[in-house]
Design a protein around this motif. Sequence first.
Motif, short mmCIF file in Angstrom:
data_model
loop_
_atom_site.label_atom_id
_atom_site.label_comp_id
_atom_site.label_asym_id
_atom_site.label_seq_id
_atom_site.Cartn_x
_atom_site.Cartn_y
_atom_site.Cartn_z
N THR A 178 0.83 -1.21 0.00
CA THR A 178 0.00 0.00 0.00
C THR A 178 0.86 1.25 0.00
OG1 THR A 178 -1.74 -1.17 1.23
CG2 THR A 178 -1.83 1.23 1.22
N LYS A 179 1.88 1.26 0.86
CA LYS A 179 2.78 2.42 0.95
C LYS A 179 3.55 2.62 -0.36
CE LYS A 179 5.55 5.47 3.16
NZ LYS A 179 6.77 5.51 2.37
N ALA A 180 4.07 1.54 -0.94
CA ALA A 180 4.83 1.66 -2.19
C ALA A 180 3.96 2.20 -3.32
CB ALA A 180 5.42 0.30 -2.57
N THR A 181 2.72 1.73 -3.37
CA THR A 181 1.79 2.20 -4.41
C THR A 181 1.45 3.67 -4.21
OG1 THR A 181 0.85 -0.03 -4.51
CG2 THR A 181 -0.38 1.73 -5.58
N ALA A 182 1.13 4.05 -2.98
CA ALA A 182 0.77 5.45 -2.71
C ALA A 182 1.94 6.38 -3.01
CB ALA A 182 0.33 5.60 -1.26
N ASP A 183 3.15 5.96 -2.67
CA ASP A 183 4.33 6.79 -2.95
C ASP A 183 4.48 7.04 -4.44
OD1 ASP A 183 4.95 6.94 -0.28
OD2 ASP A 183 6.65 5.56 -0.37
N THR A 184 4.24 6.00 -5.23
CA THR A 184 4.36 6.13 -6.69
C THR A 184 3.21 6.96 -7.25
OG1 THR A 184 5.49 4.00 -6.82
CG2 THR A 184 4.48 4.82 -8.84
N TYR A 185 2.02 6.70 -6.77
CA TYR A 185 0.82 7.42 -7.21
C TYR A 185 0.91 8.90 -6.91
CZ TYR A 185 -4.10 8.89 -6.39
OH TYR A 185 -5.30 9.55 -6.34
N ALA A 220 0.42 25.12 1.72
CA ALA A 220 1.08 24.41 2.82
C ALA A 220 0.39 23.09 3.15
CB ALA A 220 1.13 25.32 4.05
N TYR A 221 -0.92 23.04 2.94
CA TYR A 221 -1.67 21.79 3.20
C TYR A 221 -1.06 20.64 2.42
CZ TYR A 221 -5.55 18.43 3.13
OH TYR A 221 -6.31 17.30 3.23
N PHE A 222 -0.71 20.88 1.15
CA PHE A 222 -0.22 19.80 0.29
C PHE A 222 1.27 19.54 0.47
CE2 PHE A 222 -4.14 21.12 -1.66
CZ PHE A 222 -4.72 19.93 -2.03
N ARG A 223 1.97 20.47 1.10
CA ARG A 223 3.40 20.29 1.32
C ARG A 223 3.71 19.80 2.73
NH1 ARG A 223 5.75 25.01 1.39
NH2 ARG A 223 3.93 26.35 1.08
N ALA A 224 2.68 19.53 3.52
CA ALA A 224 2.88 19.08 4.90
C ALA A 224 3.30 17.60 4.92
CB ALA A 224 1.60 19.26 5.70
N PRO A 225 4.14 17.20 5.85
CA PRO A 225 4.58 15.79 5.91
C PRO A 225 3.43 14.80 6.00
CG PRO A 225 5.97 17.15 7.31
CD PRO A 225 4.84 18.04 6.84
N HIS A 226 2.38 15.17 6.74
CA HIS A 226 1.27 14.24 6.97
C HIS A 226 0.14 14.37 5.93
CE1 HIS A 226 2.22 13.65 11.55
NE2 HIS A 226 3.28 13.58 10.80
N ALA A 227 0.34 15.17 4.90
CA ALA A 227 -0.71 15.35 3.89
C ALA A 227 -1.09 13.99 3.30
CB ALA A 227 -0.24 16.29 2.80
N PRO A 228 -2.39 13.72 3.14
CA PRO A 228 -2.82 12.40 2.67
C PRO A 228 -2.68 12.23 1.17
CG PRO A 228 -4.73 13.80 3.01
CD PRO A 228 -3.54 14.60 3.47
N ALA A 229 -2.41 11.00 0.77
CA ALA A 229 -2.51 10.62 -0.64
C ALA A 229 -3.93 10.11 -0.85
CB ALA A 229 -1.50 9.53 -0.99
N VAL A 230 -4.77 10.94 -1.44
CA VAL A 230 -6.19 10.60 -1.61
C VAL A 230 -6.33 9.65 -2.80
CG1 VAL A 230 -8.49 11.49 -2.10
CG2 VAL A 230 -6.94 12.77 -0.60
#
Length: 481
Positions: free
Chosen positions: A50-57, A327-337
């Motif tokens: 899941t993490k690998a896919t989200a990182d690529t997406y 800043a919302y999209f550049r935050a470390p915890h911003a979600p990959a929707v």
Amino acid sequence: MIMKLKYTSILLSGALLFSAASCKKELVKINQNPNNSQIAQPDYLLTAATKATADTYWGVANTMESSLLFVQYWAKIQYTDPDRYILTNSAFQELWTVGYSKSIVNFNQIIKLGDAQANPNYKGVALVLRSWVFTLLTDAYGNIPYKQAVSIDQYLTPAYDNQRDVYFALLDDLKAAQAALDPAGKAIAGDVIYGNNIALWKKFANSLRLRIALRIADREPAKAKQVLADIQAEGGAYISSNAEIAQLVYLDSPNQNPVSNLFDTRDDYRVSKTTVDKLTALNDPRLPVYVSKTQDATPQGYVGIPNGLLVGDASNLGFTKTSKPGAYFRAPHAPAVIISYAEVLFDRAEAAARGLTTENAADLYKQAVTASLKQYSIADADVATYTALPAVQYDAANYKKSIGEQKWIALFGQGLEAFAEWRRLDYPQLQPAVAGTLNGKIPVRFIYPGTEQSLNGASYKAAVANQGADVLTTKLWFDVN
């Protein structure tokens, strides 16, 4: 709702897809560590895949250097070649390589482990996520390996399937996932999207079925209508609130959002003038969420840059006088929707407008716009003002324009999905890059990775002969206009 597990980098060992044609399968059996378990655990695989896919997406190659530029959410202020559509087949390698060699391989293994452990919920979740990955791949490239890719140990040089057949197969897979998922069944671990809430996975599966039904609706309206009728007959529900959005919420470094990671060290990107101008014209309350104010004071406060400028022209606009993403999209915890509540409502509105359902298109459209605003915590009074604007009102005579433009705004940041929807709906009507290199056209697909020509040449040639030239301007099957 999100289970914030520590992400593991462990992925199922195996040869990279399409690169091991000359290897002997027996070596896999020989090269085993007798001191380690040879059976991967589904929870570790689920988290890692899941993490690998989200990182690529959500990462650089498939969004920041391509789809976010194509749909004019972002633009480049230096190294502008990608924004001018100067891209080689190596630029599109990552989605293919990670999609097949990490995501699909591992989701296939989870499906097998779910069967072996008599836990159909692992199988159902893996089928949903695998279907999402295949959707990303076919949306981007067109014809792709599907049938033989699900058994890659037997087919190291898999044949490509037509895009229509891939979409149809994914609808079958998602229907099977829906049947397998059981909220009263065995629990699963390693779920960093819904934290073992199987009822929400069932909604996610249906929402993906709805998305794919609309992908094929211009070509196969009867099939699209049948899919939605099946979901209704099953008593199925869709994602039904912002609390149910399918997304991966990132953690701190080194597991932060890829956008955050990039902006820690680079300063290549600004928000596109197309986006800033549209949000400004509508007095859209999402403007300060999507766009940062310029570092140096400017009369406008928010300044986008035109897509596809020459390097000198772009840099002359000034790094401190142009706007970065918010800043919302550049935050470390911003979600990959992956799929939002707003998108589901827009999809339901479109299905109704097409006559595929009997729901009220105008009501669902307004709910969709509202859901997108509330996703970013816009105040109720501002929501009411915005949805009352004549320019935001639903136009039943041109539903593609109403839905296409507002959906484009709502999908900000989701480059790959927005790229697919812009091609399908043809709204907003974007102008090509200023110094674009495609004779006044915008890309409408990704080029196949160069490794396919060298390692899977026969299948690659057959796909190109069937689909059309392997260039950025070849329209895919679903893109009819």
